[in-house]
Scaffold this active site. Structure first.
Site, PDB file in Angstrom:
ATOM      1  N   ASP A   1       6.547  -6.706  23.501  1.00 44.60           N
ATOM      2  CA  ASP A   1       6.577  -7.916  22.690  1.00 44.60           C
ATOM      3  C   ASP A   1       7.553  -7.649  21.543  1.00 44.60           C
ATOM      4  O   ASP A   1       7.288  -6.802  20.682  1.00 44.60           O
ATOM      5  CB  ASP A   1       5.177  -8.237  22.155  1.00 44.60           C
ATOM      6  CG  ASP A   1       5.127  -9.565  21.408  1.00 44.60           C
ATOM      7  OD1 ASP A   1       6.173 -10.236  21.287  1.00 44.60           O
ATOM      8  OD2 ASP A   1       4.037  -9.937  20.934  1.00 44.60           O
TER       9      ASP A   1
ATOM     10  N   TRP B   1      -1.628  -7.821  17.530  1.00 47.84           N
ATOM     11  CA  TRP B   1      -1.538  -9.219  17.083  1.00 47.84           C
ATOM     12  C   TRP B   1      -2.745  -9.980  17.602  1.00 47.84           C
ATOM     13  O   TRP B   1      -3.127  -9.856  18.764  1.00 47.84           O
ATOM     14  CB  TRP B   1      -0.233  -9.821  17.595  1.00 47.84           C
ATOM     15  CG  TRP B   1       0.004 -11.252  17.235  1.00 47.84           C
ATOM     16  CD1 TRP B   1      -0.208 -11.832  16.009  1.00 47.84           C
ATOM     17  CD2 TRP B   1       0.488 -12.285  18.090  1.00 47.84           C
ATOM     18  NE1 TRP B   1       0.123 -13.169  16.052  1.00 47.84           N
ATOM     19  CE2 TRP B   1       0.551 -13.475  17.317  1.00 47.84           C
ATOM     20  CE3 TRP B   1       0.871 -12.314  19.430  1.00 47.84           C
ATOM     21  CZ2 TRP B   1       0.996 -14.682  17.846  1.00 47.84           C
ATOM     22  CZ3 TRP B   1       1.324 -13.527  19.953  1.00 47.84           C
ATOM     23  CH2 TRP B   1       1.383 -14.688  19.176  1.00 47.84           C
TER      24      TRP B   1
ATOM     25  N   LYS C   1      11.239 -15.389  13.731  1.00 55.34           N
ATOM     26  CA  LYS C   1      11.463 -14.587  12.536  1.00 55.34           C
ATOM     27  C   LYS C   1      12.946 -14.291  12.307  1.00 55.34           C
ATOM     28  O   LYS C   1      13.471 -14.513  11.212  1.00 55.34           O
ATOM     29  CB  LYS C   1      10.681 -13.266  12.636  1.00 55.34           C
ATOM     30  CG  LYS C   1       9.200 -13.424  12.919  1.00 55.34           C
ATOM     31  CD  LYS C   1       8.479 -14.197  11.837  1.00 55.34           C
ATOM     32  CE  LYS C   1       6.967 -14.107  11.972  1.00 55.34           C
ATOM     33  NZ  LYS C   1       6.433 -14.648  13.217  1.00 55.34           N
TER      34      LYS C   1
END
Length: 424
Positions: free
Chosen positions: A237, A156, A273
């Site tokens: 993560d 990311w 999300k």
């Protein structure tokens, strides 16, 4: 008369001094920063007048009509919360206790020994980004090993600046295989095996961003063994639990496997999300400790880090999460909601792959359905990306990553046609 002239000279000097100060501002040496890659895609999309234009750059869920989606379970939880007319007092530095407890249970399992024995320190963070930032600051201050975080290649885009802003160095290990659009497992294992002992390794728990490529359960087990043998600290993560496969337990496999293998992990969670709480900035940061006494010491130091960063976290998003996770009826509804989102993404992957086959593409597009989560690394080159944008008004980042959430039943065939046209 002499006094008047002197006053006039003083005023002129003051005006010149002020003008000089304006011309030599404190900030005259500030350079223009580079534009954000995703923001640039969005701005170009907005300027395009093509009615068929598609924005596949933004990492936020959309329904099949291309609209933002508020989960029914979130609406229900929010209504219950508002009906209670709660106050707006400050939250504790580490966030509300119930939120932290429910977040740990979601990640580690409701019957987790770590939670039962009080070995976890879980605090509310400013979504996943803020949770990673607190984690970086904690590592910089207290990690006794090498202050280098090894990231998968690619990772990311925000991981590197977050860790560097925390005062840590960043290394990398192989992960994505551009030739297969899949996992370079052999390369990853070799590189992980060469990471110096006592270092930190960042792992995407599920739905790897940006590639959508995840290890299999057996590969996770092999990675766990090597990471343990090398005495590396795993920092997970987990931004997509439930959103990847539609099953919150399946998506937590890696995290729970590492705990079962004896790792004391770090974990960042985000509810952007899987609950659609993008604007609420709600997440959690956890350190798994050796015992309850160590956890108390670690928690005290994390609070000292949080206090000057943002003092304490916002309450509304945390209240929504707590209501969803602690209320059995709404929890059950949320599990349906998150599966609905995941299933739509999976369906769009299937339809895009089928559409490319109908277009007559001779390329192997199996990776579209092999990958998982919001993003797909298409394998398109920067030149092909530029061409699909110019000729078909399909907007995506130069690395060929698309947000599958931006695809709908009404435009998936158009996208398949465009991708075939620029890759044949």
């Amino acid at each position: 008369m002499l006094s008047t002239a002197r006053s006039s000279l003083q005023r002129n000097a003051a005006n010149l001094s002020a003008a000089s100060a304006r011309n030599s501002s404190w900030w005259s040496g500030v350079e223009m920063g580079p534009p954000d890659a995703i923001l640039g895609v969005t701005e170009a999309f907005k300027r395009d007048s093509n009615p068929k234009k598609m924005n596949l750059g933004v990492g936020a869920y959309r329904d099949d009509n291309g609209q933002p989606f508020v989960l029914p379970s979130v609406r229900k939880a929010e209504t219950l919360i508002m009906d209670r007319a709660l106050n707006k007092e400050y939250a504790p530095i580490g966030g509300e206790g119930d939120f932290c407890k429910e977040s740990a249970k979601l990640a580690f399992g409701s019957d987790s020994e770590v939670v039962r024995d009080g070995r976890n320190v879980t605090i509310q963070g400013i979504s996943g980004t803020g949770s990673l930032r607190v984690g970086g600051a904690y590592l910089q201050k207290w990690f006794p090993g090498s202050k280098v975080v090894y990231l998968p290649k690619p990772s990311w885009g925000n991981h590197t600046p977050i860790m560097k802003h925390s005062g840590l160095e960043v290394g990398a290990y192989r992960y994505y295989d551009a030739a297969t659009c899949g996992l370079d497992f052999a390369g990853a294992m070799e590189d992980i095996g060469n990471i110096p002992e006592g270092s930190i390794i960042m792992l995407h728990a599920c739905a790897h961003n940006p590639t959508g490529v995840d290890p299999t359960p057996e590969q996770w087990k092999e990675m766990s063994a090597v990471i343990k043998a090398k005495k590396l600290l795993p920092f997970f993560d987990m931004a997509y639990q439930g959103f990847a496969s539609g099953d919150v337990d399946r998506d937590a496999f890696a995290v729970r496997q590492f705990l079962a293998d004896g790792h004391n992990i770090l974990l960042s969670q985000s509810y952007s999300k899987n609950m659609g709480l993008y604007g609420e900035r709600t997440g959690a940061f956890t350190v798994v400790c050796a015992d309850k006494e160590e956890a108390a010491r670690v928690e005290s130091q994390i609070k000292i880090i949080v206090r000057p960063l943002y003092s304490n976290p916002p309450r509304h998003g945390a209240r929504i999460v707590t209501e969803i996770l602690a209320n059995p009826e709404i929890h059950a509804e949320w599990l349906v909601d998150v599966k609905t989102m995941a299933d739509r993404i999976i369906t769009m992957r299937d339809k895009l792959q089928a559409g490319l086959a109908r277009e007559g593409s001779s390329r192997n597009w199996q990776h579209i359905t092999d990958q998982i989560g919001m993003f797909c690394f298409t394998g398109m080159t920067p030149d092909q990306v530029a061409k699909i944008t110019k000729e078909f008004s399909v907007y995506l980042t130069k690395d060929g990553r698309i947000s599958v959430a931006g695809i709908s039943s009404s435009n998936v065939d158009y996208l398949a046609h465009a991708m075939h046209a620029v890759t044949k």
